[in-house]
Motif scaffolding. Structure first.
Motif, PDB file in Angstrom:
ATOM      1  N   GLY A 101       0.794  -1.223   0.000  1.00 53.96           N
ATOM      2  CA  GLY A 101       0.000   0.000   0.000  1.00 53.96           C
ATOM      3  C   GLY A 101       0.827   1.273   0.000  1.00 53.96           C
ATOM      4  O   GLY A 101       0.280   2.378   0.130  1.00 53.96           O
ATOM      5  N   THR A 102       2.128   1.121  -0.182  1.00 51.34           N
ATOM      6  CA  THR A 102       3.019   2.293  -0.213  1.00 51.34           C
ATOM      7  C   THR A 102       2.826   3.070  -1.512  1.00 51.34           C
ATOM      8  O   THR A 102       2.538   2.493  -2.548  1.00 51.34           O
ATOM      9  CB  THR A 102       4.494   1.835  -0.116  1.00 51.34           C
ATOM     10  N   ARG A 103       2.998   4.366  -1.444  1.00 53.26           N
ATOM     11  CA  ARG A 103       3.012   5.202  -2.643  1.00 53.26           C
ATOM     12  C   ARG A 103       4.299   6.008  -2.648  1.00 53.26           C
ATOM     13  O   ARG A 103       4.675   6.609  -1.639  1.00 53.26           O
ATOM     14  CB  ARG A 103       1.813   6.155  -2.672  1.00 53.26           C
ATOM     15  N   ALA A 104       4.985   5.982  -3.782  1.00 51.91           N
ATOM     16  CA  ALA A 104       6.206   6.774  -3.924  1.00 51.91           C
ATOM     17  C   ALA A 104       5.801   8.189  -4.322  1.00 51.91           C
ATOM     18  O   ALA A 104       5.529   8.468  -5.488  1.00 51.91           O
ATOM     19  CB  ALA A 104       7.119   6.155  -4.968  1.00 51.91           C
ATOM     20  N   VAL A 105       5.761   9.073  -3.364  1.00 51.94           N
ATOM     21  CA  VAL A 105       5.336  10.450  -3.621  1.00 51.94           C
ATOM     22  C   VAL A 105       6.476  11.219  -4.274  1.00 51.94           C
ATOM     23  O   VAL A 105       7.593  11.270  -3.754  1.00 51.94           O
ATOM     24  CB  VAL A 105       4.918  11.149  -2.316  1.00 51.94           C
ATOM     25  N   SER A 106       6.197  11.805  -5.425  1.00 47.51           N
ATOM     26  CA  SER A 106       7.208  12.597  -6.118  1.00 47.51           C
ATOM     27  C   SER A 106       7.558  13.827  -5.295  1.00 47.51           C
ATOM     28  O   SER A 106       6.703  14.426  -4.637  1.00 47.51           O
ATOM     29  CB  SER A 106       6.689  13.023  -7.489  1.00 47.51           C
ATOM     30  N   ILE A 107       8.822  14.223  -5.355  1.00 42.47           N
ATOM     31  CA  ILE A 107       9.254  15.382  -4.585  1.00 42.47           C
ATOM     32  C   ILE A 107       8.584  16.665  -5.095  1.00 42.47           C
ATOM     33  O   ILE A 107       8.371  17.611  -4.326  1.00 42.47           O
ATOM     34  CB  ILE A 107      10.794  15.495  -4.610  1.00 42.47           C
ATOM     35  N   VAL A 108       8.179  16.688  -6.373  1.00 41.73           N
ATOM     36  CA  VAL A 108       7.500  17.886  -6.899  1.00 41.73           C
ATOM     37  C   VAL A 108       6.021  17.897  -6.532  1.00 41.73           C
ATOM     38  O   VAL A 108       5.371  18.943  -6.624  1.00 41.73           O
ATOM     39  CB  VAL A 108       7.666  17.999  -8.428  1.00 41.73           C
ATOM     40  N   GLU A 109       5.498  16.763  -6.120  1.00 42.13           N
ATOM     41  CA  GLU A 109       4.132  16.729  -5.594  1.00 42.13           C
ATOM     42  C   GLU A 109       4.137  17.114  -4.118  1.00 42.13           C
ATOM     43  O   GLU A 109       3.272  17.858  -3.650  1.00 42.13           O
ATOM     44  CB  GLU A 109       3.518  15.342  -5.779  1.00 42.13           C
ATOM     45  N   ALA A 110       5.137  16.607  -3.387  1.00 41.12           N
ATOM     46  CA  ALA A 110       5.247  16.933  -1.965  1.00 41.12           C
ATOM     47  C   ALA A 110       5.553  18.407  -1.755  1.00 41.12           C
ATOM     48  O   ALA A 110       5.053  19.032  -0.818  1.00 41.12           O
ATOM     49  CB  ALA A 110       6.333  16.070  -1.319  1.00 41.12           C
ATOM     50  N   VAL A 111       6.382  18.975  -2.653  1.00 40.05           N
ATOM     51  CA  VAL A 111       6.771  20.387  -2.552  1.00 40.05           C
ATOM     52  C   VAL A 111       6.630  20.998  -3.948  1.00 40.05           C
ATOM     53  O   VAL A 111       7.590  21.039  -4.728  1.00 40.05           O
ATOM     54  CB  VAL A 111       8.218  20.529  -2.046  1.00 40.05           C
ATOM     55  N   PRO A 112       5.436  21.478  -4.314  1.00 41.04           N
ATOM     56  CA  PRO A 112       5.204  21.992  -5.672  1.00 41.04           C
ATOM     57  C   PRO A 112       6.186  23.094  -6.093  1.00 41.04           C
ATOM     58  O   PRO A 112       6.557  23.178  -7.263  1.00 41.04           O
ATOM     59  CB  PRO A 112       3.771  22.519  -5.605  1.00 41.04           C
TER      60      PRO A 112
END
Length: 400
Positions: A217-228
């Motif tokens: 259930g892990t999601r690899a959150v993109s760094i540009v999504e985490a910090v636009p």
């Protein structure tokens, strides 16, 4: 007679890819008749899905694909990559912000060429993929390793990055899920690193090629999504190789700010022009077609992940953090060093890997290829039976 002029000092200093070297050695031994099981190559053992192959076959009947096309890639493929970037990385980009490359490696190479100037320092979290430091050096940059061990799940902290930062630091490599460790940064960890990079005006080279291979259930959150706000100083590199079992098709891409992509495009126009059009058409089918087989492959990797962690953990002296992404296990094997096994006492993971190959006929990549000694990388992108047999051979070797 005047002595011949020397070869390039820059290229002479570049080491051969350690993972490809070990894989080639394993294949040579297999060809010689030895029953070697190899965990060396980061390559899915599945066939490329048939609908992708069919799209390539159809493309062969269109003469337009036999001509030069835009160096940055087919517009329709760049649009599909932009759509994927929005879908999986949470970043809306125009196709003008996309360059299609000959595999992810070219995207990595061009990314460093784009943002690194001679003498610039690039923070490189370790363990790292073996190509990163060489690509940084080719851009006349200086890789600065920042190591995080198994006790940190191989993930660096902002405090470690800040301790390594100097006035020469201009870029950071960020990889989640990681090759070689399979570690995935949480949203909070990703956001903290992204905000730190923005605060200090540091470029981020974010390798997202394993972003769709995650588990539990892990999601690899993109760094540009985490910090636009990091999007203006981030280059994303990606490709179809791992998710779609298309390593040999050599199709990757880079996404970034328009000014960075513009100069990277100028480089590519001289370096190679456009990527093979048949491969581009295959990649278009992969990104826009059904994803059922992708999910089946991911589930198979998940099953193998659980198996390899469970079996490696049975070896006394081996510590195996559970990877949540990619298809690698990265055990800490320092507990096996300095002890005698089959008449040999290895003191480094390089010596240990040689011992395992010679005595157990199992090929693994030593930690020296990715940073400090004391670790091994095992890809579990191979068949279930071979996967189990290889680890059991290691269990027998280290039970003696």
């Amino acid at each position: 007679m005047t002595e011949r002029a020397p070869l390039s000092r820059k290229l002479s200093a570049i080491a051969e890819s350690a993972t490809l070297k070990v894989d080639a050695k394993a294949k040579a031994l297999q060809a010689a008749g030895r029953p070697v099981i190899s965990y060396a190559a980061g390559e899915p053992d599945f066939a490329t899905p048939q609908f992708i192959v069919d799209a390539a076959a159809e493309a062969l009947h269109n003469p337009a694909n036999f001509r030069y096309t835009p160096a940055a890639g087919l517009p329709v493929l760049r649009e599909a990559i932009a759509a994927k970037t929005l879908r999986d990385s949470g970043l809306e980009v125009d196709q003008s912000q996309v360059i299609v490359t000959n595999g992810g490696k070219q995207a990595v190479y061009q990314a460093f060429q784009t943002v690194v100037n001679p003498g610039d320092e690039v923070l490189l979290p370790a363990p790292y993929w073996t190509t990163y430091p060489e690509a940084i050096a080719l851009a006349d940059g200086i890789p600065v390793e920042v190591f995080a061990g198994a006790d940190q799940d191989y993930k660096v902290t902002v405090e470690q990055l800040e301790a390594a930062r100097t006035d020469k630091t201009t870029a950071l490599v960020f990889v989640s899920p990681s090759n070689p460790t399979g570690s995935v940064y949480t949203l909070e960890e990703t956001e903290a690193i992204g905000r730190w990079a923005v605060e200090h005006g540091i470029w981020i080279i974010s390798d997202e090629i394993y972003q769709n291979l995650v588990y539990e259930g892990t999601r690899a959150v993109s760094i540009v999504e985490a910090v636009p706000e990091a999007a203006g100083q981030t280059i994303l590199v990606n490709g179809v190789a791992k998710t779609y079992a298309m390593t040999g098709w050599r199709l990757g891409w880079m996404v970034g700010p328009k000014d960075a992509i513009k100069i990277a495009g100028n480089l590519q126009s001289h370096l190679c022009s456009n990527v093979n059009n048949i491969a581009q058409r295959a990649a278009l089918a992969a990104l826009s077609g059904p994803q059922d087989e992708v999910e089946q492959m991911r589930q198979a990797f998940d099953r193998r992940r659980q198996l390899i962690v469970a079996e490696l953990s049975k070896i006394d002296g081996v510590e195996v953090p559970t990877p949540l992404g990619a298809f690698y296990a990265y055990p800490d094997v320092r507990g096996l060093l300095g002890r005698e096994w089959a008449g040999v006492t290895p003191t480094t993971s390089l010596e240990l890997a040689d011992l395992i190959l010679e005595k157990a006929e199992v090929a693994v990549v030593p930690g020296e290829a990715f940073g400090p000694s004391g670790y091994l990388r095992l890809s579990y992108a191979l068949g279930d039976d071979a996967l189990l047999e290889g680890v059991q051979r290691m269990q027998r070797l280290f039970a003696s």
